[in-house]
Every structure is written in structure tokens, then in C-alpha cells.
Design an enzyme around this catalytic site. Structure first.
Site, mmCIF file in Angstrom:
data_model
loop_
_atom_site.group_PDB
_atom_site.id
_atom_site.type_symbol
_atom_site.label_atom_id
_atom_site.label_comp_id
_atom_site.label_asym_id
_atom_site.label_seq_id
_atom_site.Cartn_x
_atom_site.Cartn_y
_atom_site.Cartn_z
ATOM 1 N N ARG A 142 101.397 17.289 77.947
ATOM 2 C CA ARG A 142 100.406 17.099 76.888
ATOM 3 C C ARG A 142 100.209 15.607 76.695
ATOM 4 N NH1 ARG A 142 102.088 16.256 70.969
ATOM 5 N NH2 ARG A 142 102.518 14.301 72.036
ATOM 6 N N HIS A 164 98.480 17.997 65.053
ATOM 7 C CA HIS A 164 99.690 17.544 64.356
ATOM 8 C C HIS A 164 99.236 16.869 63.065
ATOM 9 C CE1 HIS A 164 103.842 15.785 64.416
ATOM 10 N NE2 HIS A 164 103.268 14.748 63.831
ATOM 11 N N GLU A 186 110.048 15.728 65.248
ATOM 12 C CA GLU A 186 109.497 15.156 64.011
ATOM 13 C C GLU A 186 110.531 15.256 62.886
ATOM 14 O OE1 GLU A 186 106.196 13.871 63.362
ATOM 15 O OE2 GLU A 186 107.199 13.248 61.504
ATOM 16 N N HIS A 243 98.063 39.346 33.940
ATOM 17 C CA HIS A 243 98.440 39.467 35.349
ATOM 18 C C HIS A 243 99.413 40.621 35.549
ATOM 19 C CE1 HIS A 243 97.361 35.264 37.063
ATOM 20 N NE2 HIS A 243 96.604 35.523 36.031
ATOM 21 N N THR A 275 98.503 11.000 62.044
ATOM 22 C CA THR A 275 99.816 10.366 61.923
ATOM 23 C C THR A 275 100.083 9.845 60.513
ATOM 24 O OG1 THR A 275 99.526 9.739 64.219
ATOM 25 C CG2 THR A 275 101.298 8.631 63.013
ATOM 26 N N HIS A 295 100.167 15.285 59.267
ATOM 27 C CA HIS A 295 101.106 14.840 58.232
ATOM 28 C C HIS A 295 100.575 15.227 56.862
ATOM 29 C CE1 HIS A 295 104.471 12.693 60.105
ATOM 30 N NE2 HIS A 295 103.673 12.761 61.158
#
Lengths: 426, 426
Positions: A172, A233, A53, A330, A206, A235
Site C-alpha cells: 500500500r 485513516h 498507530e 423514553h 494525519t 485522526h
């Protein structure tokens, strides 16, 4: 305040040690992780796809040496699988695939091919441990990409799955654009390949359109239909990739695809580091035992350099500000107990925290801590007066750490010599 | 391939127009957005906190001029509220708050203060439209920060809420670190302030620990307890901020906090652009009607410059690679129909897509499109031969767009003069 100081924490304020475990459990809220027999949050596997990828990222061009360097680093980091570009893409892709298979890495080597016998044969011939085959099944893809109908897709899928199994190689089968597929088509196809003994089926967002509840529902449904493992998977076009991966694991997915810094098509997929930031909060012992987290920053730097990008300023864990605290309220709490405002212990990744004190939002607790760090002694009343002075100056322009330290030292010097209150109150 | 070319898309391949609507509806999958009377996905409001949360970002120092520039740009963009740093933080913070209130912007102006009468009075005196008060309620914060018990917190909350209402100003009451609070404490406190007529209650994932299903469950539960609006604030330490915001809206939240590029404490909160990328997919008409999306990139650039950061390479929508397509199989489909591999239409944000063709993963469809873009004529067989040549060269080193165009033109010239096949097959 320099970025360097913030990154390495050398100039930061000292704080007590951190206990993520306590942070995760010391409350009676029901909104905590509870035992769930379907969830794989505590036992997921990573399929690292920087070399597949990631090669589809706009800037990516990995030569052989770089591919070997990245594959070796990922294997040492502890990822379960490394996925490579199809050997059918080009002669160099094939040669590199063969070379990486011969390295004898601890991680299993996969390649990612179209769902054809020809591609599957080439992949198996390269010596990979597994082949990830993919075919577009959404109505969009069927119309605009390959144009096949579902019966033809199923027949082709079974042929390819059976062939790869006959070669003794893991296989797969994944659809593309799974969240825009017809659900019944998708489940029928996956049941068919599951019955044929596929090792994993893959769900792929995708286009980056999925939301966490959609993911949970689809994976949960699929979990009831197939016996095999489920890979996901995601995106990141709409910034949900990591959350979707987490939801998938909650619903019973077993494997998650990542890439270093998330590089991939368009703005990429779930980033390795961000995904592990999510997972260490949910399953700290599993993540710390399995992955050599101190190597994360180096791996990100190797990839960032190879594809000519900067690590984003806000990258989880390794971004320069990931553990920087600034607001007065903080900083006070962080100085008492880091778990108050940190869900991740920076030390688990070899990082440090940094408490900012030279700015107009600062509180006197931060200044007191800095005074002590400099080895100086003042009463609380004196520190409060000093804080007012620093805030007033920081209100006009940004103060560097050196500026603030100079003010602190000058104030301290005056304290030792005369009636400071009068001078500094002017 | 230069980044510039990818960003402005000037050198990209021409593709047909995009139809997000079709992409979102043209399937029979049940995993799509369906009518849900609790969901506010199609009618949310944005509380933009770049000038409050964003000022807590490590690098942030906004002078008066910059604050006014950012506030004006955000108001013109269409955000509902702009939240400013407490006027109690410093004299300049107060002066800036007063100045921004006097601008007469379309967006309502809020400030964010501690839950005390003193801070509330100062805030109201500045002329704000609303005050967002916050108090720590988690066991961690109660122990390590202010040390108050729940009865005292409730009493103080009611005093402050009643005071702000008596001034005719909008008031929000929020806990801090809501996901590590005791649920019963939290609901009791929120019901008390709701009965007192608070305008909004706030859920804050102050440490970035929450996951989408936790968010959905907590907001859904709260939705059944209070009548007032529900605001949500998500930190991004584990990359779930945008997904959590989306899940909160699905569960009935009404307002989401964002900051430009997500700047804030540590690695920040839900980024304005990424959040709108998520929302335009879910509610395209609402988002396009309400926000002037073409201004997003300019606003991000103003803020990035003010705090000395680069826009991350993978930023949704505006990152240089957000609409870049590379793999051969993707490019082919994108050239046929952009919706195939794009869930967001770049034109909605004034951006362009870019199809990469000068690399070893390229396909002949991309090369054919480039040939046509250059005004040249070849048969498909000739384009396929040319593609092989380009892939072979791109396999050795990265090709710039000029290199690829030179190869295409040289090949075309040869075609016109002699028996090209023989020469180029060498």
C-alpha cells in the site's frame, strides 16, 4: 444506582426483543440507505492498527506477550488485517513482528514503514503479508519534515512499490496529511503508483482536520482516478473520525484503519468499537456475519489494561451508559418497543439495556414495570400514586435502586393491610 | 512518563509558536472551506443542554447549587442559550428553573417541555426566555409512545406555538427522531408552525442513527421550506454527533445543541468541547472571539465531578493525550513547526503540547531538543549515539522521564571526561 447494575443490566427492567432491521427500514423517509453502486458501506475491510498507530499512544508500551495476545484476539474477532510497528523502529519491534508473522493468524499481517528501499527490505524479510509505506506529501510536511519535491517523491515511491511487489508481498502506498496536499500532486502520484500495480493507495487525515463532505469529495474523485483499493485513516482531533470513515466508504473507499478504543498519536484514530457501532446500523447482516461482536468488550478491556486507561464512560456500545434509558417519556416507549429509542441492539454485542426508574424524571410506566419485575401486583392508580412518592423522594437526593425497591415493597405491604391512600398521601 | 507531566506539559519539549490560520489556508487544495452562502459554519449559536439533556444521563443528579454553578459557568463561557429540565418534571425542577431565570445571566434561559398547553403555561410562568417544545412524529414513536396521527399533532403544535407567542416568549418546535419520520409529514408540520411564526424548528436525531450526508440532505431541504431558524440535536450512539452538527451548519442550520462532555440519554449528544474543537478549525476567529475557551477545562471538571465520571482519556482538547506527540517522524516535524501535526493550537484553550521522547519510537531530533532543554551541549553525532542508547533501553521496558534525563546527564558527564564513544558503544 450503581454503575455495576447499569453495566450488566441485571437490575434493569425487562423489555421485549429488539429488531434493528425493522428500525432501519420501516419508514418512507428518503433519508435512508439506498442502493448506491459506488458505496462500500456493505463490504468494507478493517485494517486494525492498535499495534502500530496504537503504539504511538502516549501510554502505550506493549511487550511481546501483550502484542501476541492483542493480535490473536483481533484475528479471532475477525479483522481483515493487523498492522504492526515498523521492524526498523527498534530491535524488539523487529523481533515481535517476526514472531507475530509466525503465529499463522487468520488475519493478514502488515507493517508500516517509511517509503525507502531499506525499510521495505527489512519489512519483507520479517515475513509480513503486506507493507504499508507512507510518505509526507503536504506542503507542510515537505517543508518541515523531509523536504523532498514531488518528482523525487514519485520516483522513490515507484522504486519502493516495485521492490515490494518483486518480493511477492502486498503493498500500500499512502500520503500523509492528504487533506492538506495539493490535489493535482496527490492524484498524479496515486495514478503513477496505481499504474505500477500498487494494491492500495491510502488517504490519511494525519492531523484530524477533515470533515465528512471533504472526505466524500476527495475519495469520490480519487475513485475515478485509480483502479486499486482505497484505504482511509482518520485522526479524531475534531471528533469526526468515525463519520469520516463512513463517508469514505460511501464514496468508494474499501479499507478503514481502526485501533481499539481509538488509541494513537494525540487523541487517536477511529475506534474499532465506535466504527462498528456506525456500521452495524448501516449494514447489520454484513457486520454480524463477519465480526464476532461479543468479543469486543474483552478486547477493549485487554487494551485498556495494557495502556492503563479507563474505557470512556460514553464509549459507544461498551460504555457503562450506552444502553441506559432515563427520561420518563423514553422509558415508556422503550418498554413497549426497544427500537423506539435504540438504533443498536445491545444483544448483538453481548450487552444489555437498562431502564432507570429511581429518579425524579421517572414515569409511572417504568415504576409499573419494576413492580411487575418484583412480582408484586397493583392497579394503575396505585402505581401512579407510588410514582409520585418516589419522584418526591428522588427530588431531594439521588435514590439507589435498593432505596426505590424498599419504597415499592413498603407501599405494597401497606396496600395489603389498610387504606394506603390516606397514609401515603400525607 | 507520568500523565501529570503530559497534561500540564511542564516537562515537554519547547516548540515554536503555532499558526492555525496558516495551516488552514496555505495550500492550493480545493478541499478547503470556501465561501458558501448557505453555510452557517461561521455564525452558529449554541444551545447548551447539560441541565436538560445532561440531567437524563444515568449518573446525573444536580442539586440547586450545582445547577446554578453550571449555568453561571456556561453563561460566562459564552453559550447563547441554556436549556433546563421541564418545570413539570418535579417540584424541585420547577423551583430550580425559577431560580436560574432570576440570576440575570447573559445567556438566554430555555426550558424543554412536552407539546401541551399545560406544560407550556407552567414553563412561561417560570419566567424563561424561551420554551422548546417537542413531540414524537416518527412512525415508531406514533405507534409506541403517544399514538397520535399527524393531523392531531399539527393542531396541537399550532395551539401550543400560538399560546407561547401570546406570552411574549420565544418558542421552538421540534420533532423527535426526525430521521425516521416520513419526510412529507415532517415538512408539512414544520411549514405549518413556521407560518404560525415559530422562532425555531428543531431536527433531532434522538436515536443517533443519522449520518453526515443524510443530515446535510435533510437540513438543506428544510432550509428551502421554512424561514425560521433551524436547531439541530444529535445523539452520539454511532460517534457521528459532532460531524452531523457540522454538516447541519454547512446545510444552513443555525443552532446546535451540546452538553458538557456530551452527557445525556445513553451515551449522550454532541459534547461542547468536541464541537468547539471542530468549529475552531473551520471558523477560528468567530470561535475565539465569542467563547472564553480557557474556561472549557474548568467547566468540564465541574460537570465531571457532579456526575462522578472521569474525563475520557481521548477527549478532544482537554483529554490528557490531546496534544501529545510520540512517533519519531512526528516529533521531528512538530519541533520544526507545530502546524505540521496539529490542527488546533492548544494555547487557544489554555492547554500545552507535549512531545514524548523517552520511548523506542523516538527520533534523535526529540532527544536533541531535550538535551538543549536541559542546558547541555553535544554534537549531532553525539546525540545520535545517545538516541540509540535510549531506544535500546526503552525497547526493554517503559522509561520514565527521569530515567531518560538520567541517561542523558550521565552520557553528557562521560563526554566531558573521556572517550565516550568506546564506553557507550559496549
Amino acid at each position: 444506582m450503581s454503575i455495576g447494575a447499569a453495566t450488566n443490566g441485571a437490575a434493569g427492567l425487562p423489555v421485549p426483543s429488539h429488531n434493528t432491521q425493522a428500525a432501519a427500514t420501516a419508514t418512507t423517509s428518503p433519508y435512508q440507505h439506498i442502493a448506491d453502486f459506488i458505496s462500500n458501506v456493505g463490504k468494507f475491510k478493517i485494517i486494525e492498527s492498535t499495534l502500530r498507530e496504537g503504539e504511538q499512544f502516549a501510554n502505550a508500551f506493549f511487550d511481546t506477550e501483550t502484542k501476541i495476545k492483542i493480535a490473536t484476539a483481533l484475528s479471532e474477532f475477525g479483522v481483515d488485517y493487523i498492522e504492526l510497528t515498523s521492524p526498523c523502529a527498534s530491535p524488539a519491534s523487529r523481533a515481535d513482528c517476526e514472531a507475530i508473522c509466525k503465529l499463522g493468524l487468520k488475519a493478514k499481517i502488515l507493517t508500516h514503514t517509511r517509503c525507502t528501499l531499506e525499510d521495505a527490505k527489512t519489512a519483507c524479510d520479517c515475513g509480513v503479508d503486506g507493507v504499508d509505506v507512507v510518505i509526507g506529501t503536504s506542503s507542510f510536511l515537505r517543508e518541515h519534515s523531509h523536504g523532498k519535491d514531488m518528482a523525487a517523491i514519485t520516483k522513490q515511491a515507484l522504486e519502493v512499490v516495485n521492490y515490494i511487489k518483486s518480493r511477492g508481498v502486498e503493498v500500500r502506498f499512502s500520503s500523509e496529511d492528504s487533506f492538506r496536499c495539493d490535489l493535482v500532486d496527490l492524484l498524479s502520484l496515486y495514478r503513477a503508483v496505481d499504474n505500477a500495480g500498487v494494491h492500495r493507495v491510502g488517504i490519511a487525515d494525519t492531523v484530524g482536520c477533515a470533515s465528512p463532505r471533504q472526505v466524500y469529495d476527495l475519495v469520490r474523485t480519487l475513485r475515478g482516478v485509480v483502479k486499486c483499493d482505497i484505504e482511509c485513516h482518520f485522526h479524531d482531533d475534531t471528533s469526526c473520525a468515525v463519520a469520516n470513515a463512513y463517508s469514505a466508504l460511501e464514496a468508494g473507499a474499501t479499507h478503514i484503519d481502526t485501533s481499539v478504543l481509538g488509541i494513537g498519536e494525540r487523541n487517536g484514530i477511529a475506534p474499532l468499537g465506535a466504527f462498528l457501532a456506525r456500521m452495524i446500523v448501516a449494514a447489520p447482516e454484513y457486520v454480524k456475519r463477519k465480526y464476532d461482536l461479543h468479543r469486543l468488550k474483552d478486547i477493549e478491556n485487554i487494551v485498556a489494561e495494557a495502556v492503563h486507561i479507563n474505557v470512556p464512560f460514553n464509549n459507544p456500545v461498551t460504555g457503562f451508559c450506552a444502553f441506559t434509558h432515563k427520561a420518563g417519556i423514553h422509558s415508556k416507549a422503550i418498554l413497549n418497543s426497544p427500537s423506539t429509542y435504540e438504533i443498536i441492539n445491545p444483544e448483538d454485542f453481548g450487552m444489555s439495556r437498562y431502564v432507570h426508574f429511581a429518579h425524579r424524571l421517572t414515569g409511572w410506566n417504568s415504576i409499573k414495570s419494576r413492580v411487575e419485575q418484583l412480582g408484586l401486583h397493583m392497579t394503575d392508580a396505585q402505581v401512579k400514586l407510588l410514582t409520585t412518592k418516589i419522584k418526591a423522594m428522588a427530588d431531594v437526593r439521588p435514590l439507589a435502586i435498593d432505596d426505590a425497591d424498599s419504597i415499592i415493597r413498603a407501599f405494597h405491604l401497606d396496600l395489603q393491610e389498610r387504606d394506603t391512600t390516606k397514609i401515603w398521601e400525607n
